[in-house]
Design a protein around this motif. Structure first.
Motif, PDB file in Angstrom:
ATOM      1  N   SER A  53      15.776 -12.953  59.526  1.00 21.53           N
ATOM      2  CA  SER A  53      16.904 -12.758  58.112  1.00 21.53           C
ATOM      3  C   SER A  53      18.039 -13.295  57.933  1.00 21.53           C
ATOM      4  O   SER A  53      19.141 -13.695  57.688  1.00 21.53           O
ATOM      5  CB  SER A  53      16.524 -11.124  58.344  1.00 21.53           C
ATOM      6  OG  SER A  53      17.281 -10.754  59.511  1.00 21.53           O
ATOM      7  N   VAL A  56      20.418 -18.812  57.871  1.00 17.86           N
ATOM      8  CA  VAL A  56      21.387 -19.040  56.174  1.00 17.86           C
ATOM      9  C   VAL A  56      21.723 -20.141  56.452  1.00 17.86           C
ATOM     10  O   VAL A  56      22.042 -20.799  57.368  1.00 17.86           O
ATOM     11  CB  VAL A  56      22.463 -17.939  55.924  1.00 17.86           C
ATOM     12  CG1 VAL A  56      22.191 -16.729  56.157  1.00 17.86           C
ATOM     13  CG2 VAL A  56      23.437 -17.991  57.152  1.00 17.86           C
ATOM     14  N   THR A  63      26.264 -18.831  49.863  1.00 15.08           N
ATOM     15  CA  THR A  63      25.259 -18.378  50.704  1.00 15.08           C
ATOM     16  C   THR A  63      23.615 -18.836  50.916  1.00 15.08           C
ATOM     17  O   THR A  63      23.790 -17.569  49.809  1.00 15.08           O
ATOM     18  CB  THR A  63      25.506 -17.186  52.190  1.00 15.08           C
ATOM     19  OG1 THR A  63      26.869 -17.497  51.875  1.00 15.08           O
ATOM     20  CG2 THR A  63      24.818 -17.267  52.829  1.00 15.08           C
ATOM     21  N   PHE A  64      23.103 -19.566  51.182  1.00 15.26           N
ATOM     22  CA  PHE A  64      21.710 -19.641  51.101  1.00 15.26           C
ATOM     23  C   PHE A  64      20.847 -18.373  52.720  1.00 15.26           C
ATOM     24  O   PHE A  64      20.964 -18.926  53.203  1.00 15.26           O
ATOM     25  CB  PHE A  64      21.045 -20.864  50.694  1.00 15.26           C
ATOM     26  CG  PHE A  64      21.610 -20.873  49.398  1.00 15.26           C
ATOM     27  CD1 PHE A  64      20.585 -21.583  48.278  1.00 15.26           C
ATOM     28  CD2 PHE A  64      22.248 -22.005  49.150  1.00 15.26           C
ATOM     29  CE1 PHE A  64      21.603 -21.724  47.165  1.00 15.26           C
ATOM     30  CE2 PHE A  64      22.976 -22.069  48.411  1.00 15.26           C
ATOM     31  CZ  PHE A  64      22.823 -22.183  47.445  1.00 15.26           C
ATOM     32  N   LYS A  65      20.450 -17.240  51.691  1.00 13.24           N
ATOM     33  CA  LYS A  65      19.408 -17.025  53.067  1.00 13.24           C
ATOM     34  C   LYS A  65      18.124 -16.897  52.920  1.00 13.24           C
ATOM     35  O   LYS A  65      17.200 -16.059  52.809  1.00 13.24           O
ATOM     36  CB  LYS A  65      19.883 -15.454  53.093  1.00 13.24           C
ATOM     37  CG  LYS A  65      21.134 -14.615  53.248  1.00 13.24           C
ATOM     38  CD  LYS A  65      21.789 -13.488  52.783  1.00 13.24           C
ATOM     39  CE  LYS A  65      23.090 -12.937  52.435  1.00 13.24           C
ATOM     40  NZ  LYS A  65      23.143 -11.448  52.521  1.00 13.24           N
ATOM     41  N   TYR A  66      17.481 -18.344  53.935  1.00 14.54           N
ATOM     42  CA  TYR A  66      16.661 -18.588  53.351  1.00 14.54           C
ATOM     43  C   TYR A  66      15.129 -17.964  54.511  1.00 14.54           C
ATOM     44  O   TYR A  66      14.559 -18.157  54.684  1.00 14.54           O
ATOM     45  CB  TYR A  66      15.787 -20.135  53.815  1.00 14.54           C
ATOM     46  CG  TYR A  66      15.419 -20.899  55.148  1.00 14.54           C
ATOM     47  CD1 TYR A  66      15.737 -20.618  55.912  1.00 14.54           C
ATOM     48  CD2 TYR A  66      18.196 -20.474  55.482  1.00 14.54           C
ATOM     49  CE1 TYR A  66      15.811 -21.590  57.569  1.00 14.54           C
ATOM     50  CE2 TYR A  66      18.615 -21.559  56.630  1.00 14.54           C
ATOM     51  CZ  TYR A  66      16.863 -21.438  57.936  1.00 14.54           C
ATOM     52  OH  TYR A  66      17.518 -22.267  58.781  1.00 14.54           O
ATOM     53  N   GLY A  67      16.146 -17.619  55.472  1.00 16.24           N
ATOM     54  CA  GLY A  67      14.921 -16.301  55.969  1.00 16.24           C
ATOM     55  C   GLY A  67      14.916 -15.630  55.538  1.00 16.24           C
ATOM     56  O   GLY A  67      13.501 -14.653  56.199  1.00 16.24           O
ATOM     57  N   SER A  68      15.698 -14.260  55.095  1.00 13.10           N
ATOM     58  CA  SER A  68      14.905 -13.455  54.295  1.00 13.10           C
ATOM     59  C   SER A  68      13.949 -13.729  53.506  1.00 13.10           C
ATOM     60  O   SER A  68      12.725 -12.317  52.872  1.00 13.10           O
ATOM     61  CB  SER A  68      16.399 -12.610  53.206  1.00 13.10           C
ATOM     62  OG  SER A  68      17.119 -12.217  54.357  1.00 13.10           O
ATOM     63  N   PHE A  69      13.790 -14.368  52.823  1.00 13.05           N
ATOM     64  CA  PHE A  69      13.485 -15.185  51.983  1.00 13.05           C
ATOM     65  C   PHE A  69      11.653 -15.412  53.158  1.00 13.05           C
ATOM     66  O   PHE A  69      10.784 -15.123  52.367  1.00 13.05           O
ATOM     67  CB  PHE A  69      13.498 -16.799  51.721  1.00 13.05           C
ATOM     68  CG  PHE A  69      11.905 -17.407  50.381  1.00 13.05           C
ATOM     69  CD1 PHE A  69      11.872 -16.863  49.201  1.00 13.05           C
ATOM     70  CD2 PHE A  69      11.736 -18.759  50.575  1.00 13.05           C
ATOM     71  CE1 PHE A  69      11.183 -17.353  48.013  1.00 13.05           C
ATOM     72  CE2 PHE A  69      10.680 -19.113  49.816  1.00 13.05           C
ATOM     73  CZ  PHE A  69      10.476 -18.197  48.518  1.00 13.05           C
ATOM     74  N   ILE A  70      11.114 -16.694  53.927  1.00  9.97           N
ATOM     75  CA  ILE A  70      10.694 -16.431  55.084  1.00  9.97           C
ATOM     76  C   ILE A  70      10.287 -14.852  55.256  1.00  9.97           C
ATOM     77  O   ILE A  70       8.459 -14.878  55.314  1.00  9.97           O
ATOM     78  CB  ILE A  70      11.195 -17.098  56.495  1.00  9.97           C
ATOM     79  CG1 ILE A  70      11.344 -18.780  55.371  1.00  9.97           C
ATOM     80  CG2 ILE A  70       9.783 -17.371  57.332  1.00  9.97           C
ATOM     81  CD1 ILE A  70      11.972 -19.180  56.713  1.00  9.97           C
ATOM     82  N   SER A  72       9.357 -12.393  53.080  1.00  6.67           N
ATOM     83  CA  SER A  72       9.523 -12.093  51.753  1.00  6.67           C
ATOM     84  C   SER A  72       8.389 -13.126  51.996  1.00  6.67           C
ATOM     85  O   SER A  72       6.888 -11.863  51.636  1.00  6.67           O
ATOM     86  CB  SER A  72      10.262 -11.975  50.526  1.00  6.67           C
ATOM     87  OG  SER A  72      11.261 -11.602  51.435  1.00  6.67           O
TER      88      SER A  72
END
Length: 125
Positions: A53, A56, A63-70, A72
């Protein structure tokens, strides 16, 4: 109408969907805990980072939070797998539907005779 509603509810697709929604909602906290406390640390052993999470990247003020997307995506895959296993177990427990009753029945002797009489009457008119 009540009989039709009962048949509609008892259909496999409706039951599968209901089970998927209920189980998916009920296991969200468990799956989140599994991902956060077990799966992410295992992945973190190989990647060197446990909490995705915090991953980023920034473009300007965005700010793109691609860790939170992973996180999810991992949650979704686990929930989908659990629902798959549950539906598979329910389908094994439910008796197989007999499709032979849906075929058209063979006509009786009386029905054959009546159809022959109708054909003869049509010809004589």
């Amino acid at each position: 109408m009540l009989k039709e509603f009962k048949e509609f509810i008892a259909r496999g697709n409706v039951m599968d969907l209901a089970v998927g929604v209920i189980i998916g909602a009920a296991f969200t906290a468990i799956v989140k805990s599994l991902v956060d406390n077990i799966i992410n640390p295992l992945i973190g052993i190989f990647l060197g980072q446990i909490d995705f999470s915090s991953l980023v990247f920034k473009v300007g003020n965005a700010t793109f939070k691609y860790g939170s997307f992973i996180n999810s995506i991992i949650n979704f895959l686990i929930i989908a797998f659990v629902v798959f296993l549950l539906v598979k177990a329910i389908n094994k427990m439910m008796p197989a539907k007999d499709n032979s009753s849906e075929e058209t029945p063979t006509p009786t002797k009386e029905e054959k005779y009546l159809s022959e009489i109708v054909e003869i009457l049509k010809k004589t008119r």
